[in-house]
Motif scaffolding. Structure first.
Motif, short mmCIF file in Angstrom:
data_model
loop_
_atom_site.label_atom_id
_atom_site.label_comp_id
_atom_site.label_asym_id
_atom_site.label_seq_id
_atom_site.Cartn_x
_atom_site.Cartn_y
_atom_site.Cartn_z
N THR A 35 0.83 -1.20 0.00
CA THR A 35 0.00 0.00 0.00
C THR A 35 0.86 1.25 0.00
O THR A 35 0.62 2.20 -0.76
CB THR A 35 -0.93 0.01 1.23
OG1 THR A 35 -1.79 -1.13 1.18
CG2 THR A 35 -1.78 1.27 1.25
N THR A 36 1.90 1.25 0.81
CA THR A 36 2.77 2.42 0.89
C THR A 36 3.55 2.63 -0.40
O THR A 36 3.74 3.78 -0.84
CB THR A 36 3.75 2.27 2.07
OG1 THR A 36 3.00 2.06 3.28
CG2 THR A 36 4.60 3.52 2.22
N LEU A 37 4.01 1.55 -1.01
CA LEU A 37 4.80 1.68 -2.24
C LEU A 37 3.97 2.24 -3.39
O LEU A 37 4.53 2.73 -4.38
CB LEU A 37 5.39 0.32 -2.62
CG LEU A 37 6.44 -0.25 -1.66
CD1 LEU A 37 6.93 -1.61 -2.13
CD2 LEU A 37 7.61 0.71 -1.49
N ALA A 38 2.66 2.17 -3.27
CA ALA A 38 1.78 2.74 -4.30
C ALA A 38 1.57 4.24 -4.09
O ALA A 38 0.81 4.87 -4.84
CB ALA A 38 0.43 2.02 -4.30
N SER A 39 2.26 4.83 -3.13
CA SER A 39 2.07 6.25 -2.82
C SER A 39 2.52 7.17 -3.94
O SER A 39 2.11 8.34 -3.98
CB SER A 39 2.83 6.60 -1.53
OG SER A 39 2.33 5.90 -0.43
N LEU A 40 3.39 6.69 -4.81
CA LEU A 40 3.89 7.54 -5.89
C LEU A 40 3.24 7.20 -7.23
O LEU A 40 3.71 7.66 -8.28
CB LEU A 40 5.41 7.41 -6.00
CG LEU A 40 6.20 7.78 -4.73
CD1 LEU A 40 7.69 7.70 -5.00
CD2 LEU A 40 5.82 9.15 -4.23
N ASP A 41 2.16 6.43 -7.20
CA ASP A 41 1.48 6.03 -8.43
C ASP A 41 0.45 7.05 -8.90
O ASP A 41 -0.32 6.78 -9.82
CB ASP A 41 0.78 4.68 -8.24
CG ASP A 41 1.77 3.53 -8.08
OD1 ASP A 41 2.97 3.76 -8.34
OD2 ASP A 41 1.34 2.42 -7.71
N PHE A 42 0.41 8.21 -8.28
CA PHE A 42 -0.54 9.24 -8.67
C PHE A 42 0.07 10.61 -8.45
O PHE A 42 1.10 10.75 -7.78
CB PHE A 42 -1.84 9.11 -7.87
CG PHE A 42 -1.67 9.31 -6.38
CD1 PHE A 42 -1.94 10.52 -5.78
CD2 PHE A 42 -1.24 8.26 -5.56
CE1 PHE A 42 -1.78 10.70 -4.42
CE2 PHE A 42 -1.08 8.43 -4.19
CZ PHE A 42 -1.35 9.66 -3.62
N VAL A 43 -0.56 11.61 -9.04
CA VAL A 43 -0.09 12.99 -8.92
C VAL A 43 -1.10 13.78 -8.10
O VAL A 43 -2.31 13.72 -8.36
CB VAL A 43 0.07 13.65 -10.32
CG1 VAL A 43 0.46 15.12 -10.18
CG2 VAL A 43 1.12 12.89 -11.14
N LEU A 44 -0.63 14.51 -7.12
CA LEU A 44 -1.51 15.35 -6.32
C LEU A 44 -1.98 16.54 -7.16
O LEU A 44 -1.14 17.32 -7.64
CB LEU A 44 -0.79 15.87 -5.08
CG LEU A 44 -0.76 15.00 -3.83
CD1 LEU A 44 0.06 15.70 -2.74
CD2 LEU A 44 -2.15 14.71 -3.33
N PRO A 45 -3.27 16.72 -7.35
CA PRO A 45 -3.75 17.91 -8.07
C PRO A 45 -3.35 19.19 -7.35
O PRO A 45 -3.15 19.20 -6.13
CB PRO A 45 -5.28 17.73 -8.07
CG PRO A 45 -5.50 16.27 -7.82
CD PRO A 45 -4.37 15.84 -6.94
#
Length: 360
Positions: free
Chosen positions: A299-309
Motif C-alpha cells: 500500500t505504501t509503495l503505491a504512494s507515488l502512483d498518482f499525482v496530487l492535483p
C-alpha cells in the motif's frame, strides 16, 4: 517502483522510497514495534521485488538486531551489490564507556567496525551521523568520514538529525578542503512536522545534499486510525489518550481533517497521500517508509502512483503551514517589494546569456 533519484550532488542512484528497518528484531528500545526475522524477511523481499534498492538501518535499532537480521537476509538473497545499504552511528551501545557514544573519531570508527561485523559486509554504501551530539566539531566528523571513504569501508557520507548550521558547516568544510562531501541529510518531515522548511530545503539545494525524510506519516497520526474524542485522540496506537500520549493540537487535527478529505476525493488512503506529499517536496530525494507486513508495504509503495492535483496540494500546504516567526517571515514576496520596487524585473539571467569573452 523502478524510479530512482540521484542522492544529492552525487552519482548514487536511490529509490524514491527507502525501506526503514527500525522494526527488524525484538530487542532493545524498539522492541515493542519489532518483527521476527521471518516477518522481517517477508517485508524485505517484497521491497526488493518492487524494485527498491535503498535500505536504512542503524546500530541502535533493536539493540543491533536490525543490522544482524539485515546482514543474514542480504547474504541469503545475494543482493549486496544491488542495494544501497545505509547505517548510522551516534548512540551508545556500551553505557559504561564514555567514548562508546557520540560522534568523536574514536567512537565513529569503532561503531563502523561493529556495524560491518553485524551486517557481515566489508563496506557500507552510505554512513550517517545519526544525531548531533552537541560536542563534536563538524570538522572532526568530516575528516573521519573522508578517511573512511578513502579507505573504502564506506562509499558515501551523510548526516541525520543535525541543525542546519551544522550541516552547512560540515559541507562547506568538506568543499573547502577537498574532502568527501555529505550527500544527504536525514530528517523528520511530514504534514504535521514541517519545522525543517525554514532552513533545510534551501540549504540542501544550495550545497548539494538530498534530503531523506523519515516519519512521513507523523508517527501514525496521518493514517486515519485516530479520531478526535472528548478527552483527546481515540484509537489504537501511540497517540491514543489511553496510552498517555501528548495531546494532539488543534493545528494537527486540522491537517488530519484536510488530509482525510483530500484522500477521499482521490480514492487513496490518507497514508498514501501523506507520503506522496513529502516525496514531492523541494529537495527531498527519498522518503523512508516502514511496514509491519508485506501488505502494508504494498500500500505504501503505491504512494507515488498518482499525482496530487494543484488544489489538493494547496489545501494540504495551507492546513499544515508552519509559523516560523522572525526572521523567516521577512523572506516572502510581500517583503521583497520593499527591496526591489514593484514593476522592476530583476531575476536570474536567461539561459542564453553568457558573459563577454575577454581577450588578452
Amino acid at each position: 517502483m523502478n524510479d530512482y533519484y540521484l542522492l544529492g550532488r552525487s552519482g548514487l542512484r536511490v529509490s524514491r522510497l527507502a525501506l526503514g528497518t527500525m522494526n527488524f528484531g525484538l530487542d532493545g528500545f524498539h522492541a515493542p514495534y519489532g518483527k521476527t526475522e521471518d516477518e522481517s524477511a517477508a517485508i524485505f523481499h517484497r521491497y526488493l521485488e518492487s524494485g527498491g534498492n535503498f535500505v536504512d538501518t542503524a546500530d541502535f535499532y533493536t539493540a543491533g538486531e536490525s543490522e544482524r537480521i539485515l546482514g543474514r537476509l542480504i547474504a541469503k538473497a545475494g543482493v549486496r551489490d544491488r542495494i544501497v545499504l545505509t547505517s548510522k552511528f551516534t548512540n551508545t551501545t556500551d553505557p559504561g564507556n564514555p567514548n562508546a557514544g557520540g560522534n568523536g573519531r574514536k567512537h565513529l570508527i569503532r561503531a563502523l567496525d561493529d556495524t560491518l561485523r553485524r551486517l557481515d559486509t566489508d563496506y557500507l554504501d552510505l554512513y550517517l551521523l545519526h544525531t548531533w551530539d552537541r560536542i563534536t566539531p563538524a570538522e572532526e566528523v568530516v575528516q573521519t568520514l573522508d578517511e573512511l571513504v578513502r579507505k573504502g569501508t564506506i562509499r558515501y557520507a551523510g548526516l541525520s538529525d543535525v541543525p542546519a548550521w551544522y550541516a552547512a558547516r560540515a559541507q562547506s568544510y568538506a568543499e573547502a578542503h577537498g574532502l568527501a562531501p555529505m550527500v544527504t541529510v536525514q530528517l523528520p518531515y511530514s504534514l504535521v512536522d514541517r519545522g525543517i522548511e525554514a532552513e533545510f530545503p534551501a540549504m540542501a539545494q544550495s550545497l548539494g545534499m538530498g534530503l531523506t525524510a523519515w516519519s512521513p506519516i507523523g508517527g501514525g497520526l496521518l493514517t486515519g486510525k485516530y479520531r478526535r474524542g472528548a478527552d483527546g485522540a481515540e484509537g489504537e496506537g501511540r497517540f491514543s489518550t489511553s496510552a498517555g500520549a501528548r495531546p494532539v493540537s488543534d493545528r494537527q487535527w486540522a491537517v488530519v481533517d484536510a488530509l482525510r478529505d483530500v484522500a477521499a476525493g482521490l480514492d487513496r488512503s490518507m497514508a498514501q497521500v501523506a507520503v506522496n506529499w513529502v516525496a514531492t517536496r523541494p529537495a527531498v530525494a527519498s522518503v523512508i517508509v516502514g511496514a509491519s507486513s508485506p501488505a502494508q508495504l504494498d500500500t505504501t509503495l503505491a504512494s507515488l502512483d498518482f499525482v496530487l492535483p494543484d488544489d489538493a496540494r494547496q489545501r494540504l500546504d495551507e492546513a499544515g503551514a508552519p509559523d516560523h516567526g522572525g526572521p523567516y517571515a521577512m523572506f516572502t514576496p510581500r517583503y521583497q517589494s520593499w527591496i526591489v520596487s514593484p514593476g522592476l524585473k530583476v531575476g536570474d539571467k536567461p539561459a542564453s546569456y553568457s558573459p563577454p569573452t575577454l581577450n588578452y
